[in-house]
Motif scaffolding. Structure first.
Motif, short mmCIF file in Angstrom:
data_model
loop_
_atom_site.label_atom_id
_atom_site.label_comp_id
_atom_site.label_asym_id
_atom_site.label_seq_id
_atom_site.Cartn_x
_atom_site.Cartn_y
_atom_site.Cartn_z
N ASP A 43 0.81 -1.11 0.07
CA ASP A 43 0.06 0.12 -0.06
C ASP A 43 0.93 1.30 0.13
OD1 ASP A 43 -3.03 0.79 1.59
OD2 ASP A 43 -1.54 2.20 0.61
N ARG A 44 0.92 2.08 -1.22
CA ARG A 44 1.89 3.13 -1.37
C ARG A 44 1.24 4.40 -0.56
NH1 ARG A 44 -0.53 6.48 -5.67
NH2 ARG A 44 -2.45 5.26 -6.33
N ILE A 45 -0.08 4.24 -0.24
CA ILE A 45 -0.56 5.53 0.46
C ILE A 45 -0.49 5.02 1.98
CG2 ILE A 45 -2.89 6.44 1.11
CD1 ILE A 45 -1.82 6.80 -1.94
N GLU A 46 -0.29 3.92 2.52
CA GLU A 46 -0.05 3.72 3.89
C GLU A 46 1.53 4.21 4.08
OE1 GLU A 46 0.15 -0.18 5.28
OE2 GLU A 46 -0.38 0.12 7.22
N ALA A 47 2.43 3.48 2.95
CA ALA A 47 3.66 3.69 3.17
C ALA A 47 3.90 5.51 3.08
CB ALA A 47 4.54 3.23 2.02
N GLY A 48 3.29 6.10 2.37
CA GLY A 48 3.38 7.54 2.26
C GLY A 48 2.91 8.35 3.59
N THR A 49 1.98 7.60 4.05
CA THR A 49 1.58 8.11 5.51
C THR A 49 2.51 8.16 6.53
OG1 THR A 49 -0.76 7.41 4.71
CG2 THR A 49 -0.33 7.91 7.19
N PHE A 50 3.05 6.86 6.51
CA PHE A 50 4.36 6.68 7.59
C PHE A 50 5.63 7.61 7.23
CE2 PHE A 50 1.68 4.01 9.64
CZ PHE A 50 1.60 2.70 9.09
N ALA A 51 5.89 7.78 5.99
CA ALA A 51 7.01 8.43 5.64
C ALA A 51 6.90 10.05 5.86
CB ALA A 51 7.18 8.66 3.98
N VAL A 52 5.72 10.33 5.79
CA VAL A 52 5.41 11.62 6.38
C VAL A 52 5.47 11.85 8.00
CG1 VAL A 52 3.56 13.32 6.67
CG2 VAL A 52 3.74 12.40 4.54
N ALA A 53 4.89 10.73 8.63
CA ALA A 53 4.92 10.69 9.90
C ALA A 53 6.56 10.76 10.53
CB ALA A 53 4.27 9.40 10.61
N ALA A 54 7.24 10.06 9.66
CA ALA A 54 8.86 9.97 10.32
C ALA A 54 9.25 11.26 10.25
CB ALA A 54 9.30 9.03 9.25
N GLY A 55 8.85 12.11 8.87
CA GLY A 55 9.58 13.50 8.96
C GLY A 55 8.92 14.50 9.76
N MET A 56 7.57 14.36 10.11
CA MET A 56 7.16 15.43 11.02
C MET A 56 7.70 15.34 12.33
SD MET A 56 2.99 15.05 10.00
CE MET A 56 2.58 16.32 11.44
N THR A 57 8.18 13.81 12.87
CA THR A 57 8.55 13.55 14.17
C THR A 57 10.17 13.85 14.25
OG1 THR A 57 8.76 11.35 13.89
CG2 THR A 57 6.64 12.23 14.60
N GLY A 58 10.64 14.18 12.95
CA GLY A 58 12.10 14.20 13.18
C GLY A 58 12.86 12.94 13.04
N GLY A 59 12.05 11.64 12.80
CA GLY A 59 12.40 10.41 13.14
C GLY A 59 13.05 9.76 11.89
N GLU A 60 13.39 8.33 11.79
CA GLU A 60 13.90 7.63 11.01
C GLU A 60 13.09 6.21 11.06
OE1 GLU A 60 18.13 6.91 11.45
OE2 GLU A 60 18.41 5.95 9.65
N LEU A 61 12.46 5.85 9.72
CA LEU A 61 11.95 4.66 9.68
C LEU A 61 12.21 3.61 8.53
CD1 LEU A 61 7.93 5.96 10.45
CD2 LEU A 61 9.78 4.68 12.04
#
Ligand code: EPZ
Length: 443
Positions: free
Chosen positions: A254-272
Motif C-alpha cells: 500500500d503506497r498510501i499507507e507507506a506515504g503516510t508513515f513516511a510523512v509521520a517520520a518526517g514530522m517527528t524528526g524520526g527515521e523509519l
C-alpha cells in the motif's frame, strides 16, 4: 464510541510493516466474478472495506474465506481470530447466484461498483445500486457507464440502481470498442478492463489510469489468462478471451499507507524502515518530501525514510493522477506543511471537497486558509492536542499525524473511517515509539 488517543512529542524510530493495498485488494476481489475457478489473494489487508466487499460478493454467490478478518462477515460467526493474522483471502464463485448488488451494501462502500464490469462480462446483465457520494465528493460513475455502453451494454438508471444488459436480453457478449476517458478515473479504468477481458474482440482504453493498483489488477488478470497490453501506461489494449482461469496473486504493498508513515517520520524528526514498501510507487511524493528535508531511499525489502532537518521546509503541492502527487496523501501532507517552516499552497484537483480535515487542524492551532480547491498553509511552531473528529479515511490519518507532534493529548473520534483503510495503525505507530492507544469506547 471507540477513540484513539495520541500524546505528541515522540520521535518515530524503527521498522514499520506496510500492508497490502486496500485500493488494489478491492478490485482484485472482484475478479472472482470473472471465473468459476478459485482466486487466492495473498498479503490482503485486514480492513473493514475488505469485509464489506466480502459481503457484497457473497450476495453474488461467491464463497469468501475471510475468517481471519477480525469482523463478523455475513454467513460466518466472528472466529475471534486476532485481526491481521493470516492475510490471505480465498474467493470462489463457481456460478453467479444473483446479478443484484443491493443499496444497503453498496452504499456502505462505493468501490462495490467494481462488481458491475465483471457481472456484465460473465452474465451479460447486472443490477447494481448507484454508490452515492461520500464526504469528499459526489463521486459519480458516469464514466463507468459510458464505457459499458461503448462495449454494447444497454444502461438504465432507475430507483437508484444501474440496470445494465447486453443485446438479446443479456445473451450476447460485450463487444470490444475504443474508449477515450475525458478524465482519468481509477475505478472506471478498473471496471472496464475487467469487462473487456471477456468481451468479443479488442478494447482500447485511452487516458486510462496508471496507478500501481491498476497495474496490479492487470497483472492478476493476465495471470488468469486475459490478454492485456500497455499495462502501466495510459493506453490499455485488451483482447477478449472465451474464459479466465483461477489465480493466486500477491496484493501490491500500500503506497498510501507507506506515504503516510513516511510523512509521520518526517514530522517527528524520526527515521523509519517501511518494510515491504515500494519506493518506485511513491511517485512524486519522494521529490516533495526531499524538498522538505525528508529523504526516502530504497533498501532491500522496503523503504528507508529519515528526516535531515530540525524542522521540515514548506513545499507546495498539487494533486494529480498517478504518477502525479496522490490525492490520497494530500491530507497527510497538509499536516506536515502545518508545522513546516514557511508557507505552502496545496491544490486539490481530483475531488471537490477533500479539505474536511482543515477545520480540525485549525482547532489544533494550524494556520490554513481555504479558497475553493486551494489551501494556503502557513507553518506554525506549535500545535496543541485537542479532541478532533474524523470525517473521512485520509482526514483521519492526517489528524493522527498532527497529534504525533502536538503538545499534549489529541483525542480522535469517529475512527470507523480510519479502520476502513488502515490496518491497526495505532499498533504500528506504537511499535516505532508513538504514544498512541485505542479506547474501545465500552459503555
Ligand atoms: C479511487 O477512487 C480510490 N479508491 C480513491 O481512494 C482515490 O482517491 C481515487 O481513486 C483517485 O486516485 C479506490 O481505489 C477504492 P476516480 P475512484 O474514479 O476510482 C471523477 C482512498 O482514500 N469521476 O479516479 O472512485 C471523481 O468524482 C480513496 O483510499 C467522474 O466524474 O476515483 C473524481 O473527481 C478515496 N465520473 C475523479 O473522477 C466517474 O465515472 C477521480 O475519481 C468516475 C470518477
Amino acid at each position: 464510541m471507540a477513540e484513539i488517543l495520541v500524546n505528541g512529542g515522540n520521535r518515530l524510530q524503527g521498522e514499520i510493516p506496510v500492508s497490502g493495498a486496500k485500493n488494489a485488494a478491492l478490485p482484485l476481489m472482484a475478479v472472482t466474478l470473472l471465473t468459476d475457478e478459485p482466486v487466492t489473494l495473498r498479503n490482503c489487508p485486514d480492513l473493514d472495506d475488505i469485509a464489506t466487499l466480502s459481503n457484497v460478493l457473497r450476495g453474488h454467490g461467491a464463497s469468501v474465506d475471510a475468517s481471519w478478518l477480525g469482523l463478523t462477515v455475513a454467513g460466518e460467526t466472528d472466529s475471534g481470530s486476532a485481526r491481521g493474522s493470516l492475510p490471505t483471502l480465498r474467493l470462489h464463485t463457481p456460478e453467479i447466484a444473483s446479478i443484484r448488488a443491493p443499496y444497503e451494501l453498496v452504499s456502505q462502500m462505493r468501490a462495490s461498483i467494481l462488481v458491475l464490469g465483471p457481472l456484465m462480462a460473465r452474465m451479460g446483465r447486472a443490477e447494481v445500486s448507484l454508490p452515492g457520494g461520500c464526504a469528499i465528493g459526489s463521486r459519480p460513475v458516469d464514466l463507468h457507464l459510458m464505457g459499458l455502453e461503448a462495449l454494447g451494454a444497454w444502461i438504465e438508471l432507475r430507483d437508484g440502481y444501474v440496470f445494465a444488459e447486453t443485446a438479446r436480453g443479456g445473451k450476447d457478449r460485450l463487444r470490444g470498442a475504443k474508449i477515450t476517458f475525458p478524465k482519468v478515473s481509477v475505478g472506471a479504468t478498473e471496471n472496464l478492463v475487467m469487462a473487456a477481458t471477456l468481451a468479443e474482440g479488442r478494447t482500447e482504453l485511452l487516458n486510462a489510469a496508471q496507478e500501481p493498483e491498476v497495474v496490479d489488477l492487470c497483472q492478476c488478470l493476465t495471470a488468469m489468462g486475459a490478454q492485456i497490453s500497455g499495462i502501466g501506461t495510459s493506453h490499455l489494449i485488451i483482447d477478449g478471451v472465451e474464459r479466465l482461469g483461477g489465480v493466486t496473486h500477491q496484493v501490491v504493498a500500500d503506497r498510501i499507507e507507506a506515504g503516510t508513515f513516511a510523512v509521520a517520520a518526517g514530522m517527528t524528526g524520526g527515521e523509519l524502515i517501511l518494510k515491504n514498501g515500494r519506493l518506485d510507487h511513491l511517485g512524486s511524493l519522494v521529490g516533495v518530501l526531499h524538498e522538505t528535508g525528508i529523504v526516502c531511499s530504497e533498501i532491500s525489502g522496503g523503504i528507508h525514510v529519515v528526516s535531515t532537518v530540525d524542522r521540515p521546509r514548506a513545499v507546495s503541492v498539487t494533486t494529480q493522477p498517478y504518477p502525479g502527487f496522490p490525492t490520497d496523501l494530500q491530507a497527510q501532507t497538509m499536516s506536515l506543511m502545518v508545522m513546516a517552516e514557511g508557507s505552502a499552497v496545496l491544490t486539490e484537483t481530483i475531488f471537490e471537497n477533500r479539505y474536511m480535515h482543515v477545520p480540525e487542524l485549525i482547532r489544533m492551532g494550524a494556520n490554513i486558509d481555504i479558497n475553493g480547491r486551494v489551501a494556503v498553509v502557513r507553518g506554525v511552531e506549535r500545535l496543541n492536542g485537542a479532541p478532533v473528529k474524523a470525517s473521512d479515511l485520509r482526514a483521519s490519518a492526517s489528524l493522527i499525524l498532527a497529534g504525533l507532534v502536538a503538545q499534549g493529548e489529541t483525542r480522535l473520534s469517529d475512527i470507523h473511517h480510519l479502520d476502513r483503510g488502515y490496518e491497526r495503525i495505532e499498533d504500528k505507530l506504537r511499535g516505532v515509539g508513538a504514544s498512541i492507544e485505542r479506547l474501545d469506547g465500552g459503555t
